[in-house]
Write an enzyme that holds these catalytic residues in place. Structure first.
Site, mmCIF file in Angstrom:
data_model
loop_
_atom_site.group_PDB
_atom_site.id
_atom_site.type_symbol
_atom_site.label_atom_id
_atom_site.label_comp_id
_atom_site.label_asym_id
_atom_site.label_seq_id
_atom_site.Cartn_x
_atom_site.Cartn_y
_atom_site.Cartn_z
ATOM 1 C CG ASP A 3 7.090 7.569 2.043
ATOM 2 O OD1 ASP A 3 7.666 8.447 1.391
ATOM 3 O OD2 ASP A 3 7.019 6.391 1.665
ATOM 4 C CB ALA B 40 -0.913 0.005 1.226
ATOM 5 C CE LYS B 41 5.410 4.911 -0.257
ATOM 6 N NZ LYS B 41 6.500 4.168 0.377
ATOM 7 N N GLY B 42 0.353 5.877 0.532
ATOM 8 C CA GLY B 42 -0.617 6.964 0.664
ATOM 9 C C GLY B 42 0.065 8.292 0.826
#
Length: 411
Positions: free
Chosen positions: A142, A101-103
């Site tokens: 991040d 996942a990434k956001g």
């Protein structure tokens, strides 16, 4: 070539090597869920401002989805998609039970006060709290976010779901963060480098290094390489670049950077143009900064024999071809920088068990995972007669494909 195009290209090449059928290939490429939310907050002066938040959940066939949240003005859906997909293959390469996942939120963190960042983080968490979870999707820091950001997410999420320390990783030690997490990505880079060099009958102390990027990853990789007797001949970041063919005293450079905030005017070496670092004379080049720094043009200038991709997607596919023809050996990002997510997994495990490890155990386990993953990649390289990048991609894609088939999801 943008990150998503390059990632899709590598995936399709791996799928062909593995002989995946077209239905399964399409199933693995399409994200499980894409989330886009509006985050409106009052600024400190009372005015309202709105930001757009994203979360791309790529795959959950091997376990909960995992990936960072970045705060950056250019948070781009394509890039978030690419990084979410890369996390799927990366977690499979090091064989931890996660998907990808990434956001992120499209904002400029330095233009926001701490209280504004806190309100923004809490509103974002309120919008996605029912779509993330300890066994669903576990965020991490991040670009533009940190342990404090994770603490706010943990607190806001816990208001809805009760005490849930395992909902995020990379959080402060006092709230259940893991010892060894801060150094994990840089330490993993060094363990990966040691495994690669050992495969070629060499060791860190025999080699000279050039390191692009002196943030968390680059600084930790530098100090650990220096401690092992490796000669770091050049270092650069956004503040400047320094070179010393006899080797830079890394502890002194770290003190200088901490004191001045810059690599410039360091008296233990000569200043150089940061653009020259990628072509600097060395055995091992480690890009630890942004993606896409090695392209078709500057790849011809690279003199290193080995490239360790500590950054995400630092090498364009066109540069890959140029470097391959030159005989440069590239250790790909989906393996080389997986130390961070591996120790995030250890943090998650510790939170679920309610039993914390000492730092020596964290580092020992990280070395085991990174070393085993290298040998697994080499095995795929031999099976499919391919380079290390495709060895890593075929390893990751194969593991995800097998999980997908076993669950009966490929139809």
């Amino acid at each position: 070539m943008n990150a998503l195009t390059a990632t899709n290209r590598n995936f399709r090449h791996a799928a062909r090597l593995l002989g995946l059928d077209s239905r399964l290939e399409k199933s693995l490429l399409i994200p499980f869920r894409e989330i886009k939310v509006e985050c409106t907050i009052p600024k400190d002066d009372g005015t309202l401002v709105s930001y757009v938040g994203f979360r791309v959940q790529h795959d959950n066939s091997r376990g909960p989805m995992k990936g960072g949240i970045r705060y950056h003005p250019e948070v781009d859906p394509d890039e978030v998609n690419a990084l979410a997909q890369l996390m799927t293959w990366k977690t499979a390469v090091v064989d931890i039970p996660y998907g990808g996942a990434k956001g992120g939120i499209g904002c400029t963190p330095k233009e926001l006060t701490k209280s504004e960042l806190e309100r923004l983080t809490r509103v974002f968490t309120q919008k996605i709290h029912d779509l993330i979870g300890v066994n669903t999707d576990v965020p991490a820091p991040d670009m533009g976010t940190n342990a404090q950001t994770m603490a706010w997410i943990l607190d806001e999420y816990s208001k809805f779901h009760g005490h849930s320390p395992a909902i995020v990783t990379g959080k402060p030690i006092d709230l259940g963060g893991s010892l060894g997490r801060e150094s994990a990505t840089g330490r993993g880079v060094v363990f990966a480098t040691e495994a690669l060099l050992a495969d070629h009958g060499k060791s860190v102390k025999d080699m000279t290094f050039a390191i692009q990027g002196f943030g968390n990853v680059g600084s930790w990789a530098s100090r650990l390489i220096h401690a092992r007797g490796g000669k770091i001949a050049a270092v650069s970041d956004v503040t400047g670049a320094v070179k010393n063919p006899n080797g830079i005293d890394i502890p002194s450079l770290l003190k200088h950077k901490e004191k001045t905030g810059s690599l410039s005017n360091f008296n233990g070496g000569d200043s150089m143009n940061a653009d020259e670092l990628l072509g600097y004379e060395c055995d091992v080049l480690i890009p630890c900064a942004l993606g896409g720094v090695l392209n078709r043009e500057n790849a011809r200038e690279v003199k290193a024999k080995f490239i360790i991709e500590a950054a995400n997607h630092p090498t364009d596919p066109e540069a890959d071809e140029v470097l391959s023809k030159k005989g440069v050996i590239i250790l790909p990002d989906i393996y080389a920088n997986a130390g961070g997510v591996t120790v995030s997994y250890f943090e998650w495990v510790q939170n679920i068990q309610g039993f914390m490890w000492d730092e020596e155990k964290v580092n020992d386990e990280l070395k085991k995972y990174m070393t085993k993953a290298f040998h697994d990649i080499k095995s795929m390289c031999e099976t499919h007669e391919c380079n290390l990048r495709m060895g890593a991609f075929t390893l990751g894609v194969d593991r995800v494909a097998r999980s997908t088939i076993l669950r009966g999801w490929e139809a």
